[in-house]
Scaffold this active site. Structure first.
Site, PDB file in Angstrom:
ATOM      1  N   GLU A   1       0.828  -1.211   0.000  1.00  0.00           N
ATOM      2  CA  GLU A   1       0.000   0.000   0.000  1.00  0.00           C
ATOM      3  C   GLU A   1       0.864   1.264   0.000  1.00  0.00           C
ATOM      4  O   GLU A   1       0.609   2.208  -0.761  1.00  0.00           O
ATOM      5  CB  GLU A   1      -0.913   0.036   1.231  1.00  0.00           C
TER       6      GLU A   1
ATOM      7  N   ASN B   1       1.064   3.823  -3.114  1.00  0.00           N
ATOM      8  CA  ASN B   1       0.703   5.230  -2.911  1.00  0.00           C
ATOM      9  C   ASN B   1       1.794   6.161  -3.439  1.00  0.00           C
ATOM     10  O   ASN B   1       1.498   7.188  -4.064  1.00  0.00           O
ATOM     11  CB  ASN B   1       0.509   5.523  -1.419  1.00  0.00           C
TER      12      ASN B   1
ATOM     13  N   ARG C   1     -10.684   3.192  -7.028  1.00  0.00           N
ATOM     14  CA  ARG C   1      -9.998   2.717  -5.838  1.00  0.00           C
ATOM     15  C   ARG C   1     -10.891   2.899  -4.617  1.00  0.00           C
ATOM     16  O   ARG C   1     -11.791   3.711  -4.612  1.00  0.00           O
ATOM     17  CB  ARG C   1      -8.665   3.444  -5.689  1.00  0.00           C
TER      18      ARG C   1
END
Lengths: 114, 145
Positions: B47, B51, B104
């Site tokens: 993650e 990002n 998302r």
């Protein structure tokens, strides 16, 4: 990520093999969207038996296909989810909006009025 | 006391996210973490790195992402840094279901928070974002005799 496609009566059976992350999500998105747009597929049965990893990008592509099919009167169904993958999905709340099935046969039967 | 440090510097391309997961999984195995803990670390790292690539660098592949792992005794510290656009409102970005992209779910920070013991996000617009995640390693039970 390997994809295995089969189409039967406007239902796309898609088996994923590998890790579902931001890298592979685009491949899955393109594969499903192509069938929806070009062939008029309205039911997608996603077999996750051989998925070894999923993160929010992977969940994003699944929820994205669900949202794309919904206004078309279509359905996205998920089958054969390994336990550790299900744990991540459960945390995201995905099982509250998408139906999960034991296997492809159960997913295919449901909703066909059989 | 175990100490170890690893630094990985890599291009901001999606292919590299999987490599960072391999690295953290190897470290987790070396630390004798459970398979479940290793799975969770993989998600948290995935993650943070995603990002950096997607948001920090807006999917531009020509930048560099930094991953630092630091093990000191019972603490595993993971730092993911980008020199990208930065986050204007960190609090908002960390809200569940907040996402700049409708595809998302806005779950990245939720997973990082859930799977790590501490999460710190520092960001400056046009300078970059640094995500620091800490996992307290469970002490190996000491034999009583």
């Amino acid at each position: 990520m390997k994809l295995e496609k089969k189409i039967e009566r406007l239902t796309l059976f898609l088996r994923l093999d590998g890790e579902l992350d931001m890298h592979t999500a685009s491949k899955v998105r393109q594969a499903i969207d192509l069938e929806i747009e070009k062939r008029g597929i309205r039911t997608v049965i996603l077999n996750l038996q051989d998925v070894r990893f999923v993160d929010s990008s992977g969940l994003g592509v699944i929820i994205g296909r669900y949202k794309k099919l919904l206004p078309l009167g279509g359905k996205l169904k998920i089958t054969n989810v390994p336990p550790h993958i299900f744990k991540i999905m459960e945390l995201s709340g995905l099982p509250k909006i998408i139906n999960f099935y034991l296997d492809e046969a159960h997913a295919f039967e449901e909703g066909r009025g059989a | 006391m175990k100490t170890n440090q690893l630094n990985l510097t890599f291009s901001s391309i999606p292919e590299n996210v999987g490599i960072t997961r391999l690295l953290i999984a190897s470290i987790g195995a070396q630390l004798d973490l459970s398979l479940n803990d290793i799975e969770e670390l993989k998600v948290a790292v995935s993650e943070a790195v995603s990002n950096a690539i997607i948001h920090g660098y807006q999917n531009n592949p020509n930048y560099i992402v930094y991953l630092d792992l630091d093990i000191a005794g019972e603490i595993l510290k993971i730092v993911v840094k980008d020199e990208g656009c930065g986050i204007s409102n960190i609090e908002q970005a960390m809200q569940p279901a907040y996402s700049t992209d409708p595809e998302r779910m806005g779950l990245g920070f939720v997973f990082m928070q859930t799977f790590m013991d501490e999460l710190r996000v520092e960001s400056t617009l046009e300078v970059g974002t640094t995500v620091t995640m800490i996992k307290h390693l469970k002490q190996t039970p000491v034999s009583s005799h």
